[in-house]
Design a protein around this motif. Structure first.
Motif, PDB file in Angstrom:
ATOM      1  N   ASP A  84     145.524  40.073  -2.011  1.00  0.00           N
ATOM      2  CA  ASP A  84     144.125  40.125  -1.626  1.00  0.00           C
ATOM      3  C   ASP A  84     143.985  40.941  -0.340  1.00  0.00           C
ATOM      4  O   ASP A  84     144.967  41.355   0.259  1.00  0.00           O
ATOM      5  CB  ASP A  84     143.524  38.728  -1.501  1.00  0.00           C
ATOM      6  CG  ASP A  84     144.107  37.904  -0.352  1.00  0.00           C
ATOM      7  OD1 ASP A  84     143.919  36.679  -0.356  1.00  0.00           O
ATOM      8  OD2 ASP A  84     144.738  38.481   0.555  1.00  0.00           O
ATOM      9  N   THR A  85     142.758  41.174   0.070  1.00  0.00           N
ATOM     10  CA  THR A  85     142.518  42.023   1.230  1.00  0.00           C
ATOM     11  C   THR A  85     142.866  41.343   2.553  1.00  0.00           C
ATOM     12  O   THR A  85     142.824  41.988   3.600  1.00  0.00           O
ATOM     13  CB  THR A  85     141.058  42.490   1.252  1.00  0.00           C
ATOM     14  OG1 THR A  85     140.199  41.353   1.156  1.00  0.00           O
ATOM     15  CG2 THR A  85     140.774  43.444   0.103  1.00  0.00           C
ATOM     16  N   SER A  86     143.209  40.064   2.502  1.00  0.00           N
ATOM     17  CA  SER A  86     143.678  39.354   3.694  1.00  0.00           C
ATOM     18  C   SER A  86     145.183  39.435   3.853  1.00  0.00           C
ATOM     19  O   SER A  86     145.725  38.876   4.819  1.00  0.00           O
ATOM     20  CB  SER A  86     143.253  37.879   3.635  1.00  0.00           C
ATOM     21  OG  SER A  86     141.850  37.748   3.616  1.00  0.00           O
ATOM     22  N   GLY A  87     145.828  40.108   2.905  1.00  0.00           N
ATOM     23  CA  GLY A  87     147.267  40.281   3.010  1.00  0.00           C
ATOM     24  C   GLY A  87     148.087  39.182   2.370  1.00  0.00           C
ATOM     25  O   GLY A  87     149.294  39.112   2.567  1.00  0.00           O
ATOM     26  N   HIS A  88     147.450  38.332   1.595  1.00  0.00           N
ATOM     27  CA  HIS A  88     148.171  37.279   0.905  1.00  0.00           C
ATOM     28  C   HIS A  88     148.572  37.747  -0.480  1.00  0.00           C
ATOM     29  O   HIS A  88     147.823  38.453  -1.157  1.00  0.00           O
ATOM     30  CB  HIS A  88     147.318  36.011   0.803  1.00  0.00           C
ATOM     31  CG  HIS A  88     146.917  35.459   2.132  1.00  0.00           C
ATOM     32  ND1 HIS A  88     145.625  35.522   2.612  1.00  0.00           N
ATOM     33  CD2 HIS A  88     147.653  34.843   3.091  1.00  0.00           C
ATOM     34  CE1 HIS A  88     145.575  34.973   3.811  1.00  0.00           C
ATOM     35  NE2 HIS A  88     146.795  34.551   4.126  1.00  0.00           N
ATOM     36  N   GLU A  89     149.750  37.307  -0.893  1.00  0.00           N
ATOM     37  CA  GLU A  89     150.272  37.688  -2.200  1.00  0.00           C
ATOM     38  C   GLU A  89     150.347  36.461  -3.087  1.00  0.00           C
ATOM     39  O   GLU A  89     150.795  35.393  -2.660  1.00  0.00           O
ATOM     40  CB  GLU A  89     151.657  38.314  -2.062  1.00  0.00           C
ATOM     41  CG  GLU A  89     152.248  38.805  -3.381  1.00  0.00           C
ATOM     42  CD  GLU A  89     153.611  39.453  -3.189  1.00  0.00           C
ATOM     43  OE1 GLU A  89     154.304  39.098  -2.226  1.00  0.00           O
ATOM     44  OE2 GLU A  89     153.983  40.302  -4.024  1.00  0.00           O
ATOM     45  N   TYR A  90     149.954  36.643  -4.324  1.00  0.00           N
ATOM     46  CA  TYR A  90     149.960  35.550  -5.290  1.00  0.00           C
ATOM     47  C   TYR A  90     150.677  36.022  -6.544  1.00  0.00           C
ATOM     48  O   TYR A  90     150.484  37.162  -6.990  1.00  0.00           O
ATOM     49  CB  TYR A  90     148.524  35.127  -5.638  1.00  0.00           C
ATOM     50  CG  TYR A  90     147.707  34.746  -4.435  1.00  0.00           C
ATOM     51  CD1 TYR A  90     146.976  35.703  -3.739  1.00  0.00           C
ATOM     52  CD2 TYR A  90     147.674  33.428  -3.979  1.00  0.00           C
ATOM     53  CE1 TYR A  90     146.225  35.361  -2.624  1.00  0.00           C
ATOM     54  CE2 TYR A  90     146.925  33.074  -2.868  1.00  0.00           C
ATOM     55  CZ  TYR A  90     146.203  34.041  -2.195  1.00  0.00           C
ATOM     56  OH  TYR A  90     145.485  33.695  -1.091  1.00  0.00           O
TER      57      TYR A  90
END
Length: 116
Positions: free
Chosen positions: A99-105
């Protein structure tokens, strides 16, 4: 929080084709990029293709011409089309969503087996 669910995969004969799907969902989620990874037994996951928010795609050299990453922005769906499947493509494939917050899923992974 992004929830990632994969579908597709299975047993395919050499020379066949397959499309893997990756559905990303979450309240207010904005996706920055998506990657597809392959993981062979006893190996780490390896990136095979990416697509960015502006639609740019990249592939590792070994899959160029056979793998195509694509997306349906309206549905937050991402795909990996694999053509001319080879036995060495047998692996578990994972979808990764940033996501654009830098979190990876990560998705749950899907097995692709290429065998006659």
């Amino acid at each position: 929080q992004v929830h990632v669910v994969q579908s597709g995969g299975g047993l395919v004969q050499p020379g066949g084709s397959l499309r893997l799907s990756c559905a990303a969902s979450g309240s207010g989620v904005t996706i920055d990029r998506v990657g597809w990874y392959s993981q062979y037994p006893d190996n780490e996951r390896a990136l095979v293709a990416t697509i960015t928010s502006d639609g740019n795609t990249n592939y590792v050299h070994s899959v160029k011409g056979r793998f195509t990453i694509s997306r349906d922005i309206a549905r937050n769906m991402f795909y990996l089309q694999i053509n001319t499947l080879k036995p060495e493509d047998t692996a578990v494939y994972y979808c990764s969503v940033w996501d654009t917050s830098g979190h990876e899923y990560w998705g749950q992974g899907t097995q692709v087996t290429v065998s006659s």
